[in-house]
Design an enzyme around this catalytic site. Sequence first.
Site, mmCIF file in Angstrom:
data_model
loop_
_atom_site.group_PDB
_atom_site.id
_atom_site.type_symbol
_atom_site.label_atom_id
_atom_site.label_comp_id
_atom_site.label_asym_id
_atom_site.label_seq_id
_atom_site.Cartn_x
_atom_site.Cartn_y
_atom_site.Cartn_z
ATOM 1 N N LYS A 1 -41.146 18.737 16.213
ATOM 2 C CA LYS A 1 -41.826 19.181 14.964
ATOM 3 C C LYS A 1 -43.417 19.236 15.195
ATOM 4 O O LYS A 1 -43.872 18.174 15.807
ATOM 5 C CB LYS A 1 -41.663 18.359 13.637
ATOM 6 N N HIS B 1 -27.061 16.534 12.415
ATOM 7 C CA HIS B 1 -28.192 15.226 12.066
ATOM 8 C C HIS B 1 -27.357 14.081 12.029
ATOM 9 O O HIS B 1 -27.962 13.018 12.190
ATOM 10 C CB HIS B 1 -28.841 15.650 10.788
ATOM 11 N N ARG C 1 -27.689 12.573 15.341
ATOM 12 C CA ARG C 1 -28.955 11.949 15.380
ATOM 13 C C ARG C 1 -29.085 10.586 14.772
ATOM 14 O O ARG C 1 -29.532 9.692 14.944
ATOM 15 C CB ARG C 1 -29.812 12.828 14.823
ATOM 16 N N TYR D 1 -33.361 3.629 8.350
ATOM 17 C CA TYR D 1 -32.366 2.770 9.197
ATOM 18 C C TYR D 1 -32.499 1.266 8.878
ATOM 19 O O TYR D 1 -32.266 0.495 9.704
ATOM 20 C CB TYR D 1 -32.569 3.251 10.811
ATOM 21 N N HIS E 1 -40.631 10.638 15.160
ATOM 22 C CA HIS E 1 -41.216 10.734 13.944
ATOM 23 C C HIS E 1 -42.740 10.143 13.882
ATOM 24 O O HIS E 1 -43.090 9.350 14.556
ATOM 25 C CB HIS E 1 -40.462 9.377 13.148
ATOM 26 N N ARG F 1 -33.009 16.732 17.481
ATOM 27 C CA ARG F 1 -32.555 17.593 16.221
ATOM 28 C C ARG F 1 -31.729 19.065 16.706
ATOM 29 O O ARG F 1 -32.005 19.417 17.856
ATOM 30 C CB ARG F 1 -34.047 18.238 15.668
#
Length: 313
Positions: A179, A255, A258, A290, A281, A155
């Site tokens: 995150k 992004h 990414r 995806y 994630h 990120r």
Amino acid sequence: MPKDLQNLIRQFLEYLEIEKGRLTNTIENYKFYLNRFLKWAQITKPEQITQELVRNYRLWLNRQTDSTGSPLKKNTQNYHLIALRAFLKYLAKQDVSTLAPEKIELAKMPERQIEFLEGSDLEHFLEAPFKIEQPEILQLRDKAILETLFSTGLRVSELAGLKKGDINLNKEEFTVRGKGAKLRIVFLSNQSKYWLKKYLDSRKDMSAYLFTNHDKAGTKRNKNKDDKGLTPRSVQRIVQKCAKIAGITKKITPHVLRHSFATDLLQNGADIRSVQTMLGHSSITTTQIYTHITDKQLREVYKNFHGRKRRGE
């Protein structure tokens, strides 16, 4: 424990900060969404949160408009509901009587179309820093940024926060805090290692950050020991400038790189669970944006292996 909602929300936000290690921006967003709910609901006690109240709140959100006068986007509506659901989960852990969090359903989102770079567009984009008239140190920095983003799937905030000590170029991997303060391993390609080394070897500044400014203002900050490195917004501007130089007309952001990282892995046979781990994630649902890639691979499998005898193969 005080049972009024204002105090409970304050305690919940403190819990997010201390126990869960959430970022300041995340906590501020939760505070905004929960206070907005309280202002609309005009309630003071947790037991007053009912399924009917939440249903009416969802109707109200669906009829709101943003600053441009457009209807509030479904994902923005969901952010409000996610904050409320997280708060209810906290209350359940504290044995506070209120609505069960699983009673809150999110609005159904339209299928998301993601942008990514591949083929000649990707190659032209990665070469763009050397086609911009700027000092060599900036060319090397920007090239290292692009290669690192594509190699790691970081990120933009994670990339901007990297320090030189975080990277060991003798290894092909390093740890990043993403995150929710979660740690994960990311990997460097030979290309990204090469350009990072070229960039670092050419630097004369004392900044601790992996990517920094190299203008006079940046030099002054370094002397004052107040350098914060490049900001995420600065990295975004670099990416957009390189996309323009490469002749790419669609909007390119960090992004998108990414997305390109994840797409490249899946196209080359990686399984979606591994990609989930590499992207950091917490839920496989997030990685399933995806599936257009895996669907394409399934189509190829179908064409190659279904009905071969009937085709006389």
